[in-house]
Design a protein around this motif. Structure first.
Motif, short mmCIF file in Angstrom:
data_model
loop_
_atom_site.label_atom_id
_atom_site.label_comp_id
_atom_site.label_asym_id
_atom_site.label_seq_id
_atom_site.Cartn_x
_atom_site.Cartn_y
_atom_site.Cartn_z
N UNK A 95 0.81 -1.22 0.00
CA UNK A 95 0.00 0.00 0.00
C UNK A 95 0.84 1.28 0.00
N UNK A 96 2.16 1.13 0.00
CA UNK A 96 3.05 2.28 -0.04
C UNK A 96 3.64 2.42 -1.44
N UNK A 97 4.15 3.61 -1.74
CA UNK A 97 4.75 3.84 -3.05
C UNK A 97 6.14 3.23 -3.12
N UNK A 98 6.68 3.20 -4.33
CA UNK A 98 8.03 2.70 -4.54
C UNK A 98 9.03 3.52 -3.73
N UNK A 99 8.92 4.84 -3.79
CA UNK A 99 9.84 5.72 -3.07
C UNK A 99 9.75 5.50 -1.57
N UNK A 100 8.54 5.37 -1.04
CA UNK A 100 8.37 5.15 0.40
C UNK A 100 8.98 3.82 0.83
N UNK A 101 8.84 2.79 0.01
CA UNK A 101 9.43 1.49 0.33
C UNK A 101 10.95 1.54 0.31
N UNK A 102 11.51 2.30 -0.62
CA UNK A 102 12.96 2.42 -0.68
C UNK A 102 13.50 3.08 0.58
N UNK A 103 12.80 4.08 1.10
CA UNK A 103 13.25 4.82 2.29
C UNK A 103 12.91 4.08 3.58
N UNK A 104 12.05 3.09 3.53
CA UNK A 104 11.54 2.40 4.71
C UNK A 104 12.68 1.96 5.63
N UNK A 105 12.58 2.35 6.89
CA UNK A 105 13.63 2.06 7.86
C UNK A 105 14.56 3.22 8.09
N UNK A 117 10.53 11.44 -3.97
CA UNK A 117 10.39 10.86 -5.30
C UNK A 117 11.59 11.17 -6.19
N UNK A 118 12.11 12.40 -6.08
CA UNK A 118 13.28 12.78 -6.89
C UNK A 118 14.49 11.95 -6.50
N UNK A 119 14.69 11.78 -5.18
CA UNK A 119 15.82 10.98 -4.69
C UNK A 119 15.70 9.52 -5.16
N UNK A 120 14.47 8.99 -5.06
CA UNK A 120 14.24 7.60 -5.50
C UNK A 120 14.44 7.47 -7.00
#
Length: 499
Positions: A95-105, A117-120
């Motif tokens: 339920x989270x975006x790609x960018x949010x999953x990459x930052x997760x943790x 989003x730009x960083x991802x």
């Protein structure tokens, strides 16, 4: 202590309910090294790596990081020590975006979605991954989810990254990019553990290879000391007979009955005017990059997806136009589709082997019944288990307890019990150990020899060449090229898929 040694497992053991999954295993990883871990399903590869990543705790043994004894009770603790794992079954939040999953943790108290989003996007582009950072993970396919997992590990700047079957869902071009990524990580001093069933990948990529068998350490040596045949012998404890398939390379005038004809199939921007034909007694392989429309076309034929209502093309089953709203209608007409993701869509993991197989029987008009006989269920399952050589302690064993190869055989059995005449195999040996692959290929050829029309969709070109009589190459939603197997080669197929 070796100054370049990042971690070491000494006499590592793991026991579940009295069963030794790992037993006295030694393993180490150096900085700037790619260390491949190979073995059949059930050999203990993933268990060892989960212990390294803190997802499980060893029952016995010592675990050292930078020469110091550690005891991780959760993955977060291992991640803080610089150890990340990219799992075969993705651990993303749908339920989270790609960018949010990459930052997760590593979330900040206040986060700008735009800057995130730009960083991802920059990270994904640097890895050559074509994934939209604002997209919800639930909308992504298997390969793209794997790309996000890899990007997340790179984002955390881990010193140790463990990849569990990372290329299983990637097309050849994407595998090339992934290999380059792993080599870049090695050049930066990162230690990489690489689990793969594709032995050619281990031999191409790794600096050292460790073989596990039945939870025990067999051998660790530099890659140049191994051949593929030697690796197989260490993995299975014997020479693996090479199965030779009798070719059914029929000339056009010698073909049997035309069973299925797909003409100008169209679904949105994914499948665009795709046309192909399946004949009885023939195996047709469909190769192509991920996103070329191969899987979607098969799902449309099998009723799992819907083609465009207007100008969506036509599907003819023995000359009769058909359009299925749900898969059950296709099943009743003798069309079966075996999913590319068995763990997500192929079986119910909390049910037994015989229950999973019998569900396939109940899905047909002929097999449906309100009252179920336990003896009938067992007899139906036993017949398919014997035919496909499923290795299970009992028909009432939970399917989750089986190796990947035997799970895949159960998925095949669940479709064969429906007595189909047209069968689509989507990535039939993905994540399957080397010992089970020839058996699955043999089952596919046997179906063709029984007069079934068989289609095999695969990203693994040696597999397409091994089982097919005729090979189609999908590109950008269309069939771009067709080869008889005698004139096909990996180079010709890849050229047709890309250009």
């Amino acid at each position: 202590m070796n100054p370049t040694q990042l971690l070491r497992i000494e006499q590592g053991s793991k026991t579940y309910a009295g069963v030794n999954v790992l037993q006295d295993v030694d393993f180490d990883l150096q900085a700037g090294e790619i260390h491949a871990l190979v073995g059949e399903n059930g050999a203990g590869k993933s268990t060892l790596c989960k212990a390294i990543a803190g997802a499980i705790e060893l029952t016995a043994g010592r675990y050292l990081v930078d020469g110091k004894l550690v005891h991780f009770t959760r993955p977060g603790a291992a991640l803080k020590a610089g150890i990340a794992m990219v799992y075969q079954e993705t651990s993303l939040v749908p339920t989270m975006t790609v960018a949010q999953n990459i930052e997760l943790g590593h979330e900040k108290l206040f986060t700008s979605f735009r800057s995130l989003n730009i960083k991802a996007q920059q990270l994904l582009q640097s890895l050559r991954f074509h994934v939209e950072p604002a997209a919800l993970v639930s909308t992504l396919g298997t390969a793209q989810r794997q790309m996000v997992e890899i990007a997340r590990a790179a984002f955390h700047q881990a010193r140790v990254i463990i990849f569990d079957e990372p290329t299983a869902s990637l097309a050849p071009e994407e595998k090339h990019n992934f290999f380059q990524l792993v080599r870049d990580l090695r050049a930066r001093g990162v230690g990489v553990v690489f689990i793969s069933h594709a032995l050619e990948e281990a031999l191409e990529l790794a600096d050292r290879i460790t073989v596990l068998r039945d939870g025990r350490h067999v051998i660790t040596a530099a890659t140049h000391e191994f051949t593929r045949e030697q690796l197989v012998r260490h993995m299975v404890g014997r020479d693996l007979a090479q199965v030779q398939y009798a070719r059914h390379a029929n000339a056009a005038g010698q073909r049997r009955e035309k069973v299925l004809s797909v003409e100008n199939l169209t679904m949105g921007n994914i499948v665009k005017n795709m046309s192909f034909t399946l004949y009885a007694g023939e195996v047709v392989g469909i190769a192509g990059l991920i996103g070329s429309g191969r899987t979607e076309a098969a799902k449309i034929v099998a009723g799992a997806l819907q083609r465009n209502l207007i100008r969506g093309g036509s599907v003819l089953l023995r000359g009769k136009p058909v359009r299925y709203r749900v898969p059950r209608q296709a099943i009743n007409d003798g069309i079966a589709y075996l999913t590319e993701d068995r763990k997500l869509n192929g079986f119910f993991e909390t049910m037994t082997v015989e229950e999973n197989i019998y569900l396939g029987h109940l899905a047909t008009r002929r097999g449906f019944r309100f009252l179920i006989s336990a003896s009938d269920r067992r007899a139906v399952a036993q017949r398919l288990i014997e035919r496909l050589k499923v290795r299970a302690a009992d028909t009432r064993a939970k399917i989750i307890e089986l190796s990947g190869g035997n799970q895949q055989k159960v998925v095949v059995a669940k479709s064969l019990v429906q007595a189909p005449e047209v069968i689509f195999f989507d990535e039939p040996t993905r994540g399957v150990d080397v010992g089970a692959i020839p058996e699955i290929h043999q089952a596919i050829r046997q179906l063709a020899s029984e007069g079934k029309a068989v289609c095999v969709i695969s990203s693994y070109l040696p597999e397409v060449l091994a089982v097919s009589d005729r090979i189609l190459v999908a590109r950008q939603g269309r069939i771009a090229e067709e080869f008889q197997v005698a004139e096909a080669s990996e180079d010709r197929i890849m050229f047709a898929a890309i250009h």
